[in-house]
Design a protein around this motif. Sequence first.
Motif, PDB file in Angstrom:
ATOM      1  N   ALA A  21      65.437  83.404 -40.082  1.00 29.79           N
ATOM      2  CA  ALA A  21      65.798  84.828 -40.199  1.00 29.79           C
ATOM      3  C   ALA A  21      64.550  85.678 -40.418  1.00 29.79           C
ATOM      4  N   THR A  81      64.630  87.079 -47.324  1.00 30.42           N
ATOM      5  CA  THR A  81      65.357  86.179 -46.411  1.00 30.42           C
ATOM      6  C   THR A  81      65.278  84.750 -46.941  1.00 30.42           C
ATOM      7  N   GLY A  86      68.573  80.048 -53.634  1.00 26.04           N
ATOM      8  CA  GLY A  86      67.220  80.329 -54.126  1.00 26.04           C
ATOM      9  C   GLY A  86      67.019  81.774 -54.548  1.00 26.04           C
ATOM     10  N   LEU A 151      72.751  89.633 -37.909  1.00 28.67           N
ATOM     11  CA  LEU A 151      71.883  89.406 -36.740  1.00 28.67           C
ATOM     12  C   LEU A 151      71.577  87.918 -36.625  1.00 28.67           C
TER      13      LEU A 151
HETATM   14  N1  LIG Z   1      69.569  82.202 -39.895  1.00 30.58           N
HETATM   15  C1  LIG Z   1      70.290  83.253 -39.532  1.00 30.58           C
HETATM   16  O1  LIG Z   1      70.701  83.417 -38.351  1.00 30.58           O
HETATM   17  C2  LIG Z   1      70.620  84.323 -40.542  1.00 30.58           C
HETATM   18  C3  LIG Z   1      71.152  85.528 -40.105  1.00 30.58           C
HETATM   19  C4  LIG Z   1      71.421  86.531 -41.032  1.00 30.58           C
HETATM   20  C5  LIG Z   1      71.207  86.306 -42.376  1.00 30.58           C
HETATM   21  N2  LIG Z   1      70.722  85.095 -42.783  1.00 30.58           N
HETATM   22  C6  LIG Z   1      70.499  84.889 -44.222  1.00 30.58           C
HETATM   23  O2  LIG Z   1      69.112  85.073 -44.432  1.00 30.58           O
HETATM   24  C7  LIG Z   1      68.657  84.140 -45.406  1.00 30.58           C
HETATM   25  C8  LIG Z   1      67.566  83.270 -44.771  1.00 30.58           C
HETATM   26  O3  LIG Z   1      68.107  82.557 -43.691  1.00 30.58           O
HETATM   27  P1  LIG Z   1      67.281  81.370 -43.016  1.00 30.58           P
HETATM   28  O4  LIG Z   1      68.174  80.730 -42.039  1.00 30.58           O
HETATM   29  O5  LIG Z   1      65.943  81.861 -42.559  1.00 30.58           O
HETATM   30  O6  LIG Z   1      67.118  80.414 -44.306  1.00 30.58           O
HETATM   31  P2  LIG Z   1      66.229  79.127 -44.623  1.00 30.58           P
HETATM   32  O7  LIG Z   1      65.501  78.700 -43.413  1.00 30.58           O
HETATM   33  O8  LIG Z   1      67.121  78.123 -45.286  1.00 30.58           O
HETATM   34  O9  LIG Z   1      65.235  79.669 -45.743  1.00 30.58           O
HETATM   35  C9  LIG Z   1      64.257  80.638 -45.484  1.00 30.58           C
HETATM   36  C10 LIG Z   1      63.048  80.371 -46.356  1.00 30.58           C
HETATM   37  O10 LIG Z   1      63.392  80.536 -47.729  1.00 30.58           O
HETATM   38  C11 LIG Z   1      62.528  79.723 -48.530  1.00 30.58           C
HETATM   39  N3  LIG Z   1      63.357  78.984 -49.477  1.00 30.58           N
HETATM   40  C12 LIG Z   1      64.242  77.988 -49.208  1.00 30.58           C
HETATM   41  N4  LIG Z   1      64.842  77.560 -50.343  1.00 30.58           N
HETATM   42  C13 LIG Z   1      64.321  78.302 -51.336  1.00 30.58           C
HETATM   43  C14 LIG Z   1      64.530  78.330 -52.750  1.00 30.58           C
HETATM   44  N5  LIG Z   1      65.407  77.505 -53.357  1.00 30.58           N
HETATM   45  N6  LIG Z   1      63.809  79.218 -53.484  1.00 30.58           N
HETATM   46  C15 LIG Z   1      62.937  80.040 -52.889  1.00 30.58           C
HETATM   47  N7  LIG Z   1      62.688  80.063 -51.554  1.00 30.58           N
HETATM   48  C16 LIG Z   1      63.381  79.211 -50.797  1.00 30.58           C
HETATM   49  C17 LIG Z   1      61.805  78.771 -47.589  1.00 30.58           C
HETATM   50  O11 LIG Z   1      60.479  79.241 -47.463  1.00 30.58           O
HETATM   51  P3  LIG Z   1      59.226  78.523 -48.192  1.00 30.58           P
HETATM   52  O12 LIG Z   1      59.606  77.075 -48.371  1.00 30.58           O
HETATM   53  O13 LIG Z   1      58.140  78.716 -47.205  1.00 30.58           O
HETATM   54  O14 LIG Z   1      59.045  79.253 -49.479  1.00 30.58           O
HETATM   55  C18 LIG Z   1      62.533  78.946 -46.270  1.00 30.58           C
HETATM   56  O15 LIG Z   1      61.694  78.784 -45.139  1.00 30.58           O
HETATM   57  C19 LIG Z   1      69.875  83.361 -45.865  1.00 30.58           C
HETATM   58  O16 LIG Z   1      70.410  83.920 -47.044  1.00 30.58           O
HETATM   59  C20 LIG Z   1      70.830  83.492 -44.716  1.00 30.58           C
HETATM   60  O17 LIG Z   1      72.184  83.388 -45.118  1.00 30.58           O
HETATM   61  C21 LIG Z   1      70.407  84.122 -41.895  1.00 30.58           C
END
Ligand SMILES: NC(=O)c1ccc[n+]([C@@H]2O[C@H](COP(=O)([O-])OP(=O)(O)OC[C@H]3O[C@@H](n4cnc5c(N)ncnc54)[C@H](OP(=O)(O)O)[C@@H]3O)[C@@H](O)[C@H]2O)c1
Length: 234
Positions: A21, A81, A86, A151
Amino acid sequence: MSSTSEGGSRPIAIIGGTGPAGMGLALRWARAGEAIIIGSRDEQRAQSTAAAIKVKAGNLANVSGMENSAACEAADILMLTVPFEGQAGLLKQLKSAMEPGIILIDATVPLAASVGGRASRPLGVWQGSAAQQAAELVPKGVSVVAAFHNLSADLLSGDDPLDCDVVVCSDDPDAAQLTRELAAKIPGVRAVDGGKLENARIVEQITALLIGLNIRHKGHAGIRITGLPATAYR
Ligand SMILES: NC(=O)c1ccc[n+]([C@@H]2O[C@H](COP(=O)([O-])OP(=O)(O)OC[C@H]3O[C@@H](n4cnc5c(N)ncnc54)[C@H](OP(=O)(O)O)[C@@H]3O)[C@@H](O)[C@H]2O)c1
């Protein structure tokens, strides 16, 4: 505060910007001329992610990488994001790095997957939404905006315009306006004024539905809000 990083104001820090994201938003905003800082718990991961985004966005793109708290200190706009599990811990950790007057845009979706359940089911949050939880955890004077939940990261990381609206909710009208301007910089996206931050609970839950639709139909679902006057989209 000026609207975006154009005209010499400070960059947008994407906290948790190493995931799909954050990377997708970074790519689109970097292409639109915004200065982006990728934040991560690991500085090296932030820098390598920033380098990868630069390759996709073009050499003129202004993208750097920093550890999350350094990224917070360097920006007036924070885009959060991270997964719901977390969110609270990270915000508590970053509290001292957040200056009054900054804006935190939260895209966190509370999904049952955070507690071992399905990604197509929303999780109840005591405060009403992940964004309202964030508002409880930031220092006084930091404005929280809920946006970008609906998105698809897969589509954001591509080259085509998106076909999706972004519903923006906040109790701070100026912060909401700035966020709508940022949303409108993503090709194919219209921003919709979604009213107060408490409406984030509805917008967040729509994402669980979209995930279920994606699983069922093997697609990248988004939403369009129709039938409103043009002023709703500014
Ligand atoms: N993926 C989608 O299509 C999408 C769309 C809309 C909204 N979202 C929302 O946007 C957020 C991010 O989505 P994503 O798919 O990019 O998530 P993700 O890949 O699971 O996590 C994003 C980043 O957050 C950091 N992270 C993971 N666990 C953590 C923790 N316990 N504490 C602190 N940092 C942590 C990591 O970065 P580091 O390890 O580098 O710190 C990871 O690369 C979520 O809440 C999701 O629901 C996602």
